[in-house]
Motif scaffolding. Structure first.
Motif, PDB file in Angstrom:
ATOM      1  N   THR A   1     -45.853  27.384  46.128  1.00  0.00           N
ATOM      2  CA  THR A   1     -46.949  28.355  46.152  1.00  0.00           C
ATOM      3  C   THR A   1     -48.317  27.689  46.214  1.00  0.00           C
ATOM      4  OG1 THR A   1     -46.890  28.429  43.728  1.00  0.00           O
ATOM      5  CG2 THR A   1     -45.614  30.106  44.924  1.00  0.00           C
ATOM      6  N   ARG A   2     -48.374  26.396  45.889  1.00  0.00           N
ATOM      7  CA  ARG A   2     -49.650  25.650  45.933  1.00  0.00           C
ATOM      8  C   ARG A   2     -49.712  24.710  47.129  1.00  0.00           C
ATOM      9  NH1 ARG A   2     -52.469  25.300  41.404  1.00  0.00           N
ATOM     10  NH2 ARG A   2     -54.153  24.956  42.903  1.00  0.00           N
ATOM     11  N   SER A   3     -48.835  24.886  48.094  1.00  0.00           N
ATOM     12  CA  SER A   3     -48.806  23.970  49.233  1.00  0.00           C
ATOM     13  C   SER A   3     -50.105  24.019  50.037  1.00  0.00           C
ATOM     14  CB  SER A   3     -47.616  24.289  50.132  1.00  0.00           C
ATOM     15  OG  SER A   3     -47.686  25.621  50.597  1.00  0.00           O
ATOM     16  N   GLY A   4     -50.726  25.200  50.116  1.00  0.00           N
ATOM     17  CA  GLY A   4     -52.004  25.301  50.818  1.00  0.00           C
ATOM     18  C   GLY A   4     -53.089  24.490  50.135  1.00  0.00           C
ATOM     19  N   ALA A   5     -53.124  24.575  48.806  1.00  0.00           N
ATOM     20  CA  ALA A   5     -54.103  23.792  48.049  1.00  0.00           C
ATOM     21  C   ALA A   5     -53.830  22.297  48.196  1.00  0.00           C
ATOM     22  CB  ALA A   5     -54.068  24.192  46.579  1.00  0.00           C
ATOM     23  N   ALA A   6     -52.541  21.928  48.208  1.00  0.00           N
ATOM     24  CA  ALA A   6     -52.190  20.517  48.385  1.00  0.00           C
ATOM     25  C   ALA A   6     -52.632  20.018  49.752  1.00  0.00           C
ATOM     26  CB  ALA A   6     -50.689  20.316  48.213  1.00  0.00           C
ATOM     27  N   GLY A   7     -52.453  20.858  50.786  1.00  0.00           N
ATOM     28  CA  GLY A   7     -52.917  20.476  52.108  1.00  0.00           C
ATOM     29  C   GLY A   7     -54.425  20.323  52.165  1.00  0.00           C
ATOM     30  N   GLY A   8     -55.144  21.195  51.473  1.00  0.00           N
ATOM     31  CA  GLY A   8     -56.596  21.071  51.411  1.00  0.00           C
ATOM     32  C   GLY A   8     -57.026  19.792  50.720  1.00  0.00           C
ATOM     33  N   MET A   9     -56.345  19.449  49.632  1.00  0.00           N
ATOM     34  CA  MET A   9     -56.672  18.210  48.928  1.00  0.00           C
ATOM     35  C   MET A   9     -56.335  16.995  49.782  1.00  0.00           C
ATOM     36  SD  MET A   9     -57.995  16.973  46.200  1.00  0.00           S
ATOM     37  CE  MET A   9     -57.871  18.028  44.756  1.00  0.00           C
ATOM     38  N   GLN A  10     -55.273  17.115  50.569  1.00  0.00           N
ATOM     39  CA  GLN A  10     -54.904  16.038  51.488  1.00  0.00           C
ATOM     40  C   GLN A  10     -56.030  15.773  52.494  1.00  0.00           C
ATOM     41  OE1 GLN A  10     -51.079  16.636  53.509  1.00  0.00           O
ATOM     42  NE2 GLN A  10     -51.994  15.844  55.367  1.00  0.00           N
ATOM     43  N   GLY A  11     -56.573  16.851  53.074  1.00  0.00           N
ATOM     44  CA  GLY A  11     -57.692  16.692  53.997  1.00  0.00           C
ATOM     45  C   GLY A  11     -58.945  16.184  53.311  1.00  0.00           C
ATOM     46  N   THR A  12     -59.174  16.632  52.091  1.00  0.00           N
ATOM     47  CA  THR A  12     -60.344  16.174  51.338  1.00  0.00           C
ATOM     48  C   THR A  12     -60.260  14.683  51.048  1.00  0.00           C
ATOM     49  OG1 THR A  12     -60.625  18.347  50.309  1.00  0.00           O
ATOM     50  CG2 THR A  12     -61.654  16.479  49.211  1.00  0.00           C
ATOM     51  N   ALA A  13     -59.063  14.224  50.650  1.00  0.00           N
ATOM     52  CA  ALA A  13     -58.886  12.791  50.378  1.00  0.00           C
ATOM     53  C   ALA A  13     -59.164  11.968  51.626  1.00  0.00           C
ATOM     54  CB  ALA A  13     -57.463  12.534  49.874  1.00  0.00           C
ATOM     55  N   ARG A  14     -58.698  12.457  52.773  1.00  0.00           N
ATOM     56  CA  ARG A  14     -58.928  11.731  54.030  1.00  0.00           C
ATOM     57  C   ARG A  14     -60.428  11.638  54.334  1.00  0.00           C
ATOM     58  NH1 ARG A  14     -56.637  15.049  57.097  1.00  0.00           N
ATOM     59  NH2 ARG A  14     -58.480  16.090  57.944  1.00  0.00           N
ATOM     60  N   LEU A  15     -61.137  12.765  54.211  1.00  0.00           N
ATOM     61  CA  LEU A  15     -62.559  12.783  54.540  1.00  0.00           C
ATOM     62  C   LEU A  15     -63.386  11.987  53.534  1.00  0.00           C
ATOM     63  CD1 LEU A  15     -62.978  16.468  55.728  1.00  0.00           C
ATOM     64  CD2 LEU A  15     -63.043  14.400  57.119  1.00  0.00           C
ATOM     65  N   VAL A  16     -63.000  12.027  52.272  1.00  0.00           N
ATOM     66  CA  VAL A  16     -63.704  11.215  51.272  1.00  0.00           C
ATOM     67  C   VAL A  16     -63.564   9.739  51.608  1.00  0.00           C
ATOM     68  CG1 VAL A  16     -63.654  10.455  48.866  1.00  0.00           C
ATOM     69  CG2 VAL A  16     -63.599  12.886  49.398  1.00  0.00           C
ATOM     70  N   GLY A  17     -62.343   9.331  51.959  1.00  0.00           N
ATOM     71  CA  GLY A  17     -62.133   7.937  52.322  1.00  0.00           C
ATOM     72  C   GLY A  17     -62.895   7.543  53.568  1.00  0.00           C
ATOM     73  N   GLN A  18     -62.852   8.377  54.596  1.00  0.00           N
ATOM     74  CA  GLN A  18     -63.561   8.053  55.836  1.00  0.00           C
ATOM     75  C   GLN A  18     -65.065   7.985  55.613  1.00  0.00           C
ATOM     76  OE1 GLN A  18     -61.990  11.186  58.310  1.00  0.00           O
ATOM     77  NE2 GLN A  18     -60.409   9.865  59.181  1.00  0.00           N
ATOM     78  N   THR A  19     -65.593   8.894  54.814  1.00  0.00           N
ATOM     79  CA  THR A  19     -67.024   8.860  54.511  1.00  0.00           C
ATOM     80  C   THR A  19     -67.382   7.605  53.735  1.00  0.00           C
ATOM     81  OG1 THR A  19     -67.079  11.278  54.445  1.00  0.00           O
ATOM     82  CG2 THR A  19     -68.928  10.113  53.441  1.00  0.00           C
ATOM     83  N   ALA A  20     -66.550   7.259  52.752  1.00  0.00           N
ATOM     84  CA  ALA A  20     -66.815   6.059  51.962  1.00  0.00           C
ATOM     85  C   ALA A  20     -66.765   4.812  52.824  1.00  0.00           C
ATOM     86  CB  ALA A  20     -65.804   5.960  50.820  1.00  0.00           C
ATOM     87  N   GLY A  21     -65.833   4.764  53.779  1.00  0.00           N
ATOM     88  CA  GLY A  21     -65.754   3.607  54.662  1.00  0.00           C
ATOM     89  C   GLY A  21     -66.993   3.475  55.530  1.00  0.00           C
ATOM     90  N   ALA A  22     -67.491   4.599  56.049  1.00  0.00           N
ATOM     91  CA  ALA A  22     -68.712   4.570  56.852  1.00  0.00           C
ATOM     92  C   ALA A  22     -69.912   4.153  56.010  1.00  0.00           C
ATOM     93  CB  ALA A  22     -68.955   5.944  57.477  1.00  0.00           C
ATOM     94  N   VAL A  23     -69.975   4.651  54.767  1.00  0.00           N
ATOM     95  CA  VAL A  23     -71.072   4.270  53.870  1.00  0.00           C
ATOM     96  C   VAL A  23     -71.005   2.774  53.558  1.00  0.00           C
ATOM     97  CG1 VAL A  23     -71.930   4.516  51.513  1.00  0.00           C
ATOM     98  CG2 VAL A  23     -71.360   6.547  52.837  1.00  0.00           C
ATOM     99  N   LEU A  24     -69.806   2.271  53.331  1.00  0.00           N
ATOM    100  CA  LEU A  24     -69.635   0.842  53.042  1.00  0.00           C
ATOM    101  C   LEU A  24     -70.195  -0.012  54.166  1.00  0.00           C
ATOM    102  CD1 LEU A  24     -68.411  -1.553  51.472  1.00  0.00           C
ATOM    103  CD2 LEU A  24     -66.249  -1.104  52.659  1.00  0.00           C
ATOM    104  N   MET A  25     -69.851   0.324  55.409  1.00  0.00           N
ATOM    105  CA  MET A  25     -70.353  -0.465  56.534  1.00  0.00           C
ATOM    106  C   MET A  25     -71.854  -0.275  56.715  1.00  0.00           C
ATOM    107  SD  MET A  25     -67.962  -2.318  57.438  1.00  0.00           S
ATOM    108  CE  MET A  25     -69.033  -3.100  58.647  1.00  0.00           C
ATOM    109  N   THR A  26     -72.372   0.913  56.436  1.00  0.00           N
ATOM    110  CA  THR A  26     -73.807   1.137  56.507  1.00  0.00           C
ATOM    111  C   THR A  26     -74.552   0.201  55.560  1.00  0.00           C
ATOM    112  OG1 THR A  26     -73.532   3.463  57.122  1.00  0.00           O
ATOM    113  CG2 THR A  26     -75.647   2.836  56.182  1.00  0.00           C
ATOM    114  N   VAL A  27     -74.053   0.083  54.351  1.00  0.00           N
ATOM    115  CA  VAL A  27     -74.681  -0.801  53.361  1.00  0.00           C
ATOM    116  C   VAL A  27     -74.605  -2.253  53.820  1.00  0.00           C
ATOM    117  CG1 VAL A  27     -74.525  -1.664  50.997  1.00  0.00           C
ATOM    118  CG2 VAL A  27     -74.267   0.776  51.447  1.00  0.00           C
ATOM    119  N   LEU A  28     -73.435  -2.669  54.341  1.00  0.00           N
ATOM    120  CA  LEU A  28     -73.288  -4.064  54.778  1.00  0.00           C
ATOM    121  C   LEU A  28     -74.226  -4.387  55.938  1.00  0.00           C
ATOM    122  CD1 LEU A  28     -69.410  -4.597  54.622  1.00  0.00           C
ATOM    123  CD2 LEU A  28     -71.150  -5.396  53.012  1.00  0.00           C
ATOM    124  N   PHE A  29     -74.325  -3.480  56.903  1.00  0.00           N
ATOM    125  CA  PHE A  29     -75.232  -3.722  58.026  1.00  0.00           C
ATOM    126  C   PHE A  29     -76.690  -3.741  57.578  1.00  0.00           C
ATOM    127  CE2 PHE A  29     -71.729  -2.119  60.872  1.00  0.00           C
ATOM    128  CZ  PHE A  29     -71.571  -3.313  61.568  1.00  0.00           C
TER     129      PHE A  29
END
Length: 251
Positions: free
Chosen positions: A172-200
């Motif tokens: 019954t919570r599979s929709g919420a789990a899918g949303g959290m799955q997408g959130t985790a992906r976007l948080v990671g991708q954003t953090a990776g872009a921020v990391l490279m921004t700081v390094l550059f």
């Protein structure tokens, strides 16, 4: 993102923006905890296996995005490749991911997802580490093999990790789990872009920031793989969630 872009040149302004972001995040968490149907399903993080999968996903996607930003700069400015050649050097990564994903899906029915994610994370980390430290010089061809290694490792990690996220919570919570799955992906991708921004922003030289970014990406994906090992049950016991939640054959 704005804070990370300005913190090197304008520390006070960048620091204030980052502090404001942290306060907003804390306010969001506090607000969502009190809701019966939260926008961010924080209650699912109480499930240990789900929580570990989310952490591993954030770490690996942070490394993946940092590498995706660093590699074009490394190829063009560090190795002197033209735009088309640099793009061709990156093609093996998604192709290897496409090959590995269905293999990982089939293996998930027979092997614990914790082991598969750990092997995938370690393979991805190894490819990134080799790309960071290998003395390529005028011959960039070894980078093709490293890209295949990264892509195959990423595919081997992502499919079982996503499967574990969806199977460790009630249906019954599979929709919420899918949303959290997408959130985790976007948080990671954003953090990776921020990391490279700081390094550059902090480092100069055509190779310094990209190669350091690849090294940090390797460390992050290694941490993601090791985090997945924490899901492996002791003494080789089958993962309880797959025994309970896995669909019957043919369904």
């Amino acid at each position: 993102m704005m804070g990370a872009e300005t913190v090197a040149a304008q520390p006070l302004r960048g620091g204030a923006l980052l502090l404001a972001a942290a306060l907003c995040l804390a306010g969001l968490v506090r607000r969502e905890k009190q809701r019966e149907a939260p926008l961010v399903p924080l209650d699912l993080l109480r499930v240990r296996s789900f929580r570990l999968s989310v952490v591993a996903s954030v770490l690996c996607f942070t490394g993946q995005m940092a590498a995706a930003v660093a590699l074009p700069f490394y190829l063009q400015h560090g190795l002197g490749q033209d735009i088309v050649t640099a793009g061709l050097f990156l093609v093996p990564w998604p192709l290897a991911t496409a090959v590995a994903a269905p293999i990982a899906g089939r293996l998930s029915d027979r092997v614990g997802t914790g082991w598969l994610c750990a092997v995938g994370g370690l393979l991805l980390a190894a490819g990134l580490a080799l790309a960071a430290v290998w003395p390529l010089g005028q011959d960039a061809r070894p980078l093709l093999a490293f890209m295949v290694m990264c892509g195959f490792g990423f595919g081997l990690f992502q499919t079982p990790n996503n499967r574990n996220m969806l199977l460790t919570v009630p249906k019954t919570r599979s929709g919420a789990a899918g949303g959290m799955q997408g959130t985790a992906r976007l948080v990671g991708q954003t953090a990776g872009a921020v990391l490279m921004t700081v390094l550059f922003s902090l480092l100069s030289g055509p190779e310094t920031a990209p190669r350091l970014g690849l090294a940090l990406a390797a460390a992050l994906t290694l941490a993601g793989g090791l985090t997945s090992l924490l899901r492996v049950p002791p003494r080789g016991a089958a993962e309880a969630v797959e025994a309970v939640e896995a669909p019957a054959p043919g369904r």
